[in-house]
Design a protein around this motif. Structure first.
Motif, PDB file in Angstrom:
ATOM      1  N   ARG A  22     -31.910  68.496 -13.559  1.00  0.00           N
ATOM      2  CA  ARG A  22     -31.114  69.088 -14.168  1.00  0.00           C
ATOM      3  C   ARG A  22     -30.892  69.991 -14.972  1.00  0.00           C
ATOM      4  O   ARG A  22     -31.837  70.560 -15.740  1.00  0.00           O
ATOM      5  N   GLU A  67     -23.660  70.126 -12.084  1.00  0.00           N
ATOM      6  CA  GLU A  67     -23.805  68.050 -11.818  1.00  0.00           C
ATOM      7  C   GLU A  67     -24.416  68.747 -10.266  1.00  0.00           C
ATOM      8  O   GLU A  67     -24.516  67.580  -9.649  1.00  0.00           O
ATOM      9  N   PRO A  71     -29.641  72.164  -8.537  1.00  0.00           N
ATOM     10  CA  PRO A  71     -29.081  73.200  -9.037  1.00  0.00           C
ATOM     11  C   PRO A  71     -29.869  74.759  -9.256  1.00  0.00           C
ATOM     12  O   PRO A  71     -29.232  75.574  -9.269  1.00  0.00           O
TER      13      PRO A  71
END
Length: 447
Positions: A22, A67, A71
């Motif tokens: 993330r 999110e 990513p």
């Protein structure tokens, strides 16, 4: 290889992102700083870099990216989109006049490859079914007209010249009239260049432009000069209102600054790229494909285009059938090598295969190996080429002596031919398209 330095640095920045999982806004900012430095080191215009980084950053810090479950992949897609955008988004072709001939006025400074690329473009359009004419209007540079004549002879395209004439405007007008009378439907005007932009040069070019009303004005710039090429393009556009740019020596430009800046600074598209020394080494400039190459994702579409141009359709169908039936012979292998050589330097072709550039990073492509293997195969009897299993130790010594190579090289060829046949069997078992250029290129990599 084109964009090698920039591609390596961008690849490292993305690798750091992938390790994060993330992403936070801080991670994105760090990556953008690395990308910014990579672009500046590639001699991309600061104005272009600033706008590019701002656009990418704005899109990357949105919730859709931060999110996302992947990513880093989203960031790469955004970078790819923005790279494509700054290079022009879509391919821009030469406009063909509805009332022939189409007149293409080639302009640029000395030493950029203008005369050579007149011939390359004439050859390119000749293959498209056109009847090109080259017009020699460089009356200042010693041997410029002779050079154009040599270039024209090499691609079997006529050259119009007026011996002793010192008025370039008169030559250009007369050349266009000659084309109309003799059915030449596209004319390339090779104009004079200078070591730098000066008033006399621009006055002459403007006079030619006024008198012949060209369909297109193409500026030829040397991509290896980086920011200087962009400055030249900006000035020529300001004074002549050019229609597009031809980037030369793109194959040797490891930075890529010119390609990534010209369109954004001038507003005029890059239409063609010179990618080698041969007259066939020119291709339309596809911004999306170039962005894909920069990001290490290959360029399969260009590879397919090259394969379709080089491979005879009937021979390709026969090869596919033989591969399917596992009857591929050394004679077929020899024909395949000859056709692949027509597609350009093997190192460039490998770079177009997704993942191949990274997988083979640091490896050297020995173009001479193909010539050596060709000599070895030609030293075999027809029966040996059809069935290499009959080649015993004594035959290997005879083949080595006949080809001027070593027994070890003969053994290497036979081993790798066997490996290539195994590759084809795997493709058969997976029911993939055997007549794919990827299959042909990978077989050559086995060399």
């Amino acid at each position: 290889m084109a964009f090698e330095g920039l591609a390596d640095k961008l690849s490292q920045a993305f690798k750091n992102l992938k390790r994060k999982g993330r992403l936070s806004e801080g991670d994105v900012k760090t990556a953008m700083r690395e990308i910014k430095l990579a672009l500046l080191e590639a001699d991309v215009s600061y104005k272009v870099v600033k706008e590019f980084v701002n656009n990418v950053s704005a899109r990357c810090v949105g919730s859709d990216v931060l999110e996302s479950l992947t990513p880093s992949q989203q960031v790469i897609k955004i970078v790819n989109d923005e790279l494509t955008a700054i290079m022009g988004s879509q391919v821009s072709k030469i406009k063909i006049s509805s009332a022939p001939p189409t007149i293409v006025m080639m302009v640029g400074l000395q030493g950029t490859g203008k005369t050579t690329h007149c011939g390359k473009l004439a050859n390119y359009f000749k293959k498209q079914g056109k009847r090109p004419l080259l017009v020699a209007c460089d009356i200042y540079r010693p041997a410029a007209i002779s050079q154009l004549c040599i270039v024209g002879d090499s691609v079997d395209v006529p050259v119009y010249k007026i011996d002793g004439e010192k008025d370039a405007v008169k030559i250009a007008k007369s050349g266009v009239e000659h084309a109309k009378k003799h059915g030449n439907d596209i004319v390339f005007i090779d104009t004079a260049g200078r070591l730098h932009i000066d008033e006399l040069l621009m006055d002459e070019l403007n006079n030619i432009k006024t008198q012949i009303n060209p369909t297109e004005i193409l500026l030829v710039v040397d991509s290896m000069t980086g920011q200087d090429a962009v400055n030249v393009a900006e000035k020529f556009n300001e004074l002549l209102n050019i229609d597009g740019v031809v980037l030369t020596k793109l194959d040797g430009d490891t930075r890529g600054g010119a390609a990534l800046s010209v369109k954004h600074i001038t507003g005029k598209p890059i239409k063609f790229a010179g990618i080698g020394e041969k007259m066939e080494d020119i291709e339309p400039f596809y911004p999306d494909r170039m962005a894909s190459r920069i990001l290490g994702m290959g360029d399969v579409l260009t590879l397919i285009d090259k394969a379709q141009a080089a491979f005879d359709e009937k021979q390709a169908a026969e090869l596919e059938e033989k591969m399917r039936k596992n009857k591929f012979t050394l004679t077929d292998y020899l024909e395949q090598m000859k056709q692949i050589k027509q597609m350009g330097p093997l190192e460039n072709l490998i770079g177009m295969i997704p993942g191949a550039g990274k997988a083979l990073k640091g490896a050297t492509v020995d173009e001479k190996a193909m010539a050596h293997f060709e000599a070895i195969i030609l030293s075999m009897t027809p029966g040996e080429r059809e069935d290499p299993s009959v080649i015993n130790a004594s035959r290997r010594r005879r083949i080595a002596a006949g080809s001027g190579r070593t027994v070890e090289e003969v053994n290497r060829l036979l081993r790798q031919f066997e490996q290539m046949n195994k590759l084809f069997k795997q493709l058969n078992s997976k029911k993939k398209n055997k007549n794919s250029p990827l299959c042909h290129i990978w077989s050559m990599i086995l060399l």
